[in-house]
Design a protein around this motif. Structure first.
Motif, PDB file in Angstrom:
ATOM      1  N   ALA A 215      -7.154  22.332  17.631  1.00 15.57           N
ATOM      2  CA  ALA A 215      -8.202  21.621  16.900  1.00 15.57           C
ATOM      3  C   ALA A 215      -7.738  20.196  16.631  1.00 15.57           C
ATOM      4  O   ALA A 215      -6.538  19.940  16.525  1.00 15.57           O
ATOM      5  CB  ALA A 215      -8.500  22.335  15.588  1.00 15.57           C
ATOM      6  N   PRO A 216      -8.664  19.235  16.550  1.00 18.08           N
ATOM      7  CA  PRO A 216      -8.259  17.855  16.250  1.00 18.08           C
ATOM      8  C   PRO A 216      -7.609  17.754  14.878  1.00 18.08           C
ATOM      9  O   PRO A 216      -7.899  18.547  13.974  1.00 18.08           O
ATOM     10  CB  PRO A 216      -9.577  17.079  16.313  1.00 18.08           C
ATOM     11  N   ALA A 217      -6.723  16.798  14.733  1.00 15.31           N
ATOM     12  CA  ALA A 217      -6.032  16.608  13.458  1.00 15.31           C
ATOM     13  C   ALA A 217      -7.027  16.267  12.356  1.00 15.31           C
ATOM     14  O   ALA A 217      -8.023  15.571  12.589  1.00 15.31           O
ATOM     15  CB  ALA A 217      -4.996  15.495  13.595  1.00 15.31           C
ATOM     16  N   VAL A 218      -6.761  16.773  11.152  1.00 14.04           N
ATOM     17  CA  VAL A 218      -7.645  16.521  10.014  1.00 14.04           C
ATOM     18  C   VAL A 218      -7.474  15.079   9.562  1.00 14.04           C
ATOM     19  O   VAL A 218      -6.359  14.604   9.339  1.00 14.04           O
ATOM     20  CB  VAL A 218      -7.316  17.481   8.854  1.00 14.04           C
ATOM     21  N   ARG A 219      -8.598  14.387   9.446  1.00 16.74           N
ATOM     22  CA  ARG A 219      -8.539  12.988   9.009  1.00 16.74           C
ATOM     23  C   ARG A 219      -8.346  12.907   7.507  1.00 16.74           C
ATOM     24  O   ARG A 219      -8.896  13.704   6.747  1.00 16.74           O
ATOM     25  CB  ARG A 219      -9.829  12.267   9.378  1.00 16.74           C
ATOM     26  N   SER A 220      -7.579  11.928   7.067  1.00 14.16           N
ATOM     27  CA  SER A 220      -7.448  11.690   5.631  1.00 14.16           C
ATOM     28  C   SER A 220      -8.716  11.015   5.118  1.00 14.16           C
ATOM     29  O   SER A 220      -9.419  10.333   5.861  1.00 14.16           O
ATOM     30  CB  SER A 220      -6.233  10.803   5.352  1.00 14.16           C
ATOM     31  N   ALA A 221      -8.985  11.213   3.833  1.00 18.95           N
ATOM     32  CA  ALA A 221     -10.208  10.665   3.245  1.00 18.95           C
ATOM     33  C   ALA A 221     -10.153   9.150   3.191  1.00 18.95           C
ATOM     34  O   ALA A 221      -9.079   8.545   3.067  1.00 18.95           O
ATOM     35  CB  ALA A 221     -10.403  11.233   1.851  1.00 18.95           C
ATOM     36  N   GLY A 222     -11.319   8.523   3.319  1.00 19.44           N
ATOM     37  CA  GLY A 222     -11.393   7.079   3.224  1.00 19.44           C
ATOM     38  C   GLY A 222     -11.238   6.604   1.782  1.00 19.44           C
ATOM     39  O   GLY A 222     -11.378   7.374   0.832  1.00 19.44           O
ATOM     40  N   VAL A 223     -10.904   5.349   1.613  1.00 19.02           N
ATOM     41  CA  VAL A 223     -10.743   4.767   0.278  1.00 19.02           C
ATOM     42  C   VAL A 223     -11.560   3.480   0.188  1.00 19.02           C
ATOM     43  O   VAL A 223     -11.828   2.830   1.202  1.00 19.02           O
ATOM     44  CB  VAL A 223      -9.255   4.460  -0.026  1.00 19.02           C
ATOM     45  N   LYS A 224     -11.946   3.148  -1.022  1.00 24.54           N
ATOM     46  CA  LYS A 224     -12.643   1.886  -1.273  1.00 24.54           C
ATOM     47  C   LYS A 224     -11.641   0.854  -1.775  1.00 24.54           C
ATOM     48  O   LYS A 224     -10.728   1.175  -2.545  1.00 24.54           O
ATOM     49  CB  LYS A 224     -13.750   2.074  -2.315  1.00 24.54           C
ATOM     50  N   VAL A 225     -11.833  -0.372  -1.332  1.00 26.25           N
ATOM     51  CA  VAL A 225     -10.958  -1.453  -1.780  1.00 26.25           C
ATOM     52  C   VAL A 225     -11.766  -2.444  -2.603  1.00 26.25           C
ATOM     53  O   VAL A 225     -12.982  -2.572  -2.441  1.00 26.25           O
ATOM     54  CB  VAL A 225     -10.291  -2.171  -0.580  1.00 26.25           C
ATOM     55  N   GLY A 226     -11.048  -3.124  -3.493  1.00 26.05           N
ATOM     56  CA  GLY A 226     -11.744  -4.009  -4.418  1.00 26.05           C
ATOM     57  C   GLY A 226     -11.892  -5.430  -3.942  1.00 26.05           C
ATOM     58  O   GLY A 226     -12.691  -6.194  -4.508  1.00 26.05           O
ATOM     59  N   SER A 227     -11.159  -5.792  -2.896  1.00 24.78           N
ATOM     60  CA  SER A 227     -11.224  -7.182  -2.445  1.00 24.78           C
ATOM     61  C   SER A 227     -10.797  -7.267  -0.987  1.00 24.78           C
ATOM     62  O   SER A 227     -10.202  -6.336  -0.431  1.00 24.78           O
ATOM     63  CB  SER A 227     -10.318  -8.057  -3.301  1.00 24.78           C
ATOM     64  N   VAL A 228     -11.081  -8.432  -0.398  1.00 26.66           N
ATOM     65  CA  VAL A 228     -10.678  -8.669   0.991  1.00 26.66           C
ATOM     66  C   VAL A 228      -9.160  -8.689   1.100  1.00 26.66           C
ATOM     67  O   VAL A 228      -8.563  -8.179   2.041  1.00 26.66           O
ATOM     68  CB  VAL A 228     -11.280  -9.990   1.508  1.00 26.66           C
ATOM     69  N   ALA A 229      -8.517  -9.268   0.090  1.00 24.46           N
ATOM     70  CA  ALA A 229      -7.055  -9.357   0.099  1.00 24.46           C
ATOM     71  C   ALA A 229      -6.433  -7.958   0.110  1.00 24.46           C
ATOM     72  O   ALA A 229      -5.453  -7.689   0.820  1.00 24.46           O
ATOM     73  CB  ALA A 229      -6.575 -10.151  -1.101  1.00 24.46           C
ATOM     74  N   GLU A 230      -7.001  -7.044  -0.676  1.00 25.15           N
ATOM     75  CA  GLU A 230      -6.490  -5.667  -0.716  1.00 25.15           C
ATOM     76  C   GLU A 230      -6.726  -4.970   0.620  1.00 25.15           C
ATOM     77  O   GLU A 230      -5.879  -4.210   1.101  1.00 25.15           O
ATOM     78  CB  GLU A 230      -7.164  -4.893  -1.841  1.00 25.15           C
ATOM     79  N   LEU A 231      -7.880  -5.238   1.247  1.00 22.54           N
ATOM     80  CA  LEU A 231      -8.181  -4.651   2.555  1.00 22.54           C
ATOM     81  C   LEU A 231      -7.169  -5.118   3.598  1.00 22.54           C
ATOM     82  O   LEU A 231      -6.622  -4.315   4.367  1.00 22.54           O
ATOM     83  CB  LEU A 231      -9.601  -5.036   2.982  1.00 22.54           C
ATOM     84  N   VAL A 232      -6.897  -6.421   3.619  1.00 24.95           N
ATOM     85  CA  VAL A 232      -5.936  -6.967   4.580  1.00 24.95           C
ATOM     86  C   VAL A 232      -4.556  -6.377   4.349  1.00 24.95           C
ATOM     87  O   VAL A 232      -3.831  -6.036   5.293  1.00 24.95           O
ATOM     88  CB  VAL A 232      -5.898  -8.507   4.477  1.00 24.95           C
ATOM     89  N   GLU A 233      -4.187  -6.220   3.072  1.00 24.13           N
ATOM     90  CA  GLU A 233      -2.873  -5.663   2.752  1.00 24.13           C
ATOM     91  C   GLU A 233      -2.735  -4.236   3.255  1.00 24.13           C
ATOM     92  O   GLU A 233      -1.701  -3.848   3.819  1.00 24.13           O
ATOM     93  CB  GLU A 233      -2.661  -5.725   1.231  1.00 24.13           C
ATOM     94  N   LYS A 234      -3.790  -3.420   3.087  1.00 30.21           N
ATOM     95  CA  LYS A 234      -3.744  -2.031   3.547  1.00 30.21           C
ATOM     96  C   LYS A 234      -3.750  -1.938   5.069  1.00 30.21           C
ATOM     97  O   LYS A 234      -3.069  -1.106   5.656  1.00 30.21           O
ATOM     98  CB  LYS A 234      -4.911  -1.245   2.961  1.00 30.21           C
ATOM     99  N   LEU A 235      -4.523  -2.791   5.707  1.00 33.66           N
ATOM    100  CA  LEU A 235      -4.559  -2.793   7.185  1.00 33.66           C
ATOM    101  C   LEU A 235      -3.195  -3.200   7.755  1.00 33.66           C
ATOM    102  O   LEU A 235      -2.772  -2.694   8.800  1.00 33.66           O
ATOM    103  CB  LEU A 235      -5.648  -3.730   7.695  1.00 33.66           C
ATOM    104  N   LYS A 236      -2.517  -4.090   7.025  1.00 35.58           N
ATOM    105  CA  LYS A 236      -1.246  -4.599   7.522  1.00 35.58           C
ATOM    106  C   LYS A 236      -0.097  -3.655   7.232  1.00 35.58           C
ATOM    107  O   LYS A 236       0.741  -3.362   8.116  1.00 35.58           O
ATOM    108  CB  LYS A 236      -0.976  -5.956   6.911  1.00 35.58           C
ATOM    109  N   ASN A 237      -0.041  -3.113   6.008  1.00 37.83           N
ATOM    110  CA  ASN A 237       1.135  -2.342   5.591  1.00 37.83           C
ATOM    111  C   ASN A 237       0.969  -0.830   5.672  1.00 37.83           C
ATOM    112  O   ASN A 237       1.967  -0.118   5.854  1.00 37.83           O
ATOM    113  CB  ASN A 237       1.522  -2.732   4.145  1.00 37.83           C
TER     114      ASN A 237
END
Length: 249
Positions: A222-244
């Motif tokens: 079976a395909p691997a279970v995906r982790s749940a999505g999260v909401k971010v409060g700002s563009v800076a936080e989104l970039v930080e999560k995408l990067k790190n």
């Protein structure tokens, strides 16, 4: 004009499949089976050709266990005239199925062969193309429109770059895409009439076809279970999560 339509018995698209405990395949015990959705579209297109007076006979064929008669009866209720079942309990490869269909084509001599572009269980998208290669027929794959005129058929097909229309000389192979049509529902009177329509039973041996596969399934998971999505409060936080965290930038 005779139209041959190939259909496949698959797990109903509404059913969530389960993997066997030994990872050898999909557990089919007590699972609802149906006609492959793309095959339903292929049957509908053949019926529409008959309603336009272009096709004079529709023959449906399936390769699979004896229980596949249920799906053949459904196709007969939708408007097909007769059916052929190539009985096999083996897990056949696309090439083996294409070889069996080629034997049926040689026997029936259809002007057009219509298949679904792919089956929702294996998702191979190979049988139609292989059948065209074996028969030497022209092919129009991923069809979103089919126009028959005399001894030619114009097939509008969906490509990555848009729509492409190819003119094919008959006989030809056509594989149906999702937007070709909207399949109808079988009426109760037609379901009752379908019970009296002929279903011919044949085997690979009687057709003189070897179905030995060169492909072996080693393991099914079976395909691997995906982790749940999260909401971010700002563009800076989104970039930080995408990067790190995701490490995609």
């Amino acid at each position: 004009m005779r139209v041959l339509v190939a259909i496949k018995r698959v797990v109903d698209y509404n059913v969530k499949v389960r993997i066997k405990t030994d990872n050898s395949g999909v557990d089919l015990a007590n699972v609802k089976m149906s006609m492959n959705p793309f095959c339903e579209i292929a049957v509908e297109e053949a019926v529409r050709l008959k309603e336009k007076g272009i096709a004079t006979e529709i023959v449906v064929v399936s390769v699979g266990p004896s229980l596949a008669q249920e799906q053949l009866r459904t196709a007969l209720a939708l408007g097909a005239d007769r059916a052929i079942l190539v009985e096999s309990d083996e897990d056949l490869s696309s090439l083996a199925v294409a070889r069996l269909l080629k034997a049926i084509v040689d026997k029936e001599q259809p002007h057009i062969v219509i298949l679904g572009k792919q089956a929702i269980d294996s998702d191979n998208n190979q049988t139609g193309q292989m059948l065209a290669a074996l028969t030497g027929y022209a092919q129009g794959t991923f069809a979103s429109r089919v126009d028959v005129a005399g001894d030619k058929v114009n097939v509008t097909r969906e490509t990555d770059g848009g729509l492409q229309t190819v003119a094919l000389n008959l006989p030809a192979i056509v594989t149906a895409d999702l937007r070709l049509n909207e399949p109808r529902y079988a009426s109760l009177p037609n379901i009752m009439k379908a019970k009296k329509k002929p279903v011919e039973m044949v085997t690979a041996n009687s057709l003189g076809v070897l179905t030995t596969s060169t492909v072996k399934t080693l393991r099914v998971e079976a395909p691997a279970v995906r982790s749940a999505g999260v909401k971010v409060g700002s563009v800076a936080e989104l970039v930080e999560k995408l990067k790190n965290e995701a490490r995609v930038i």
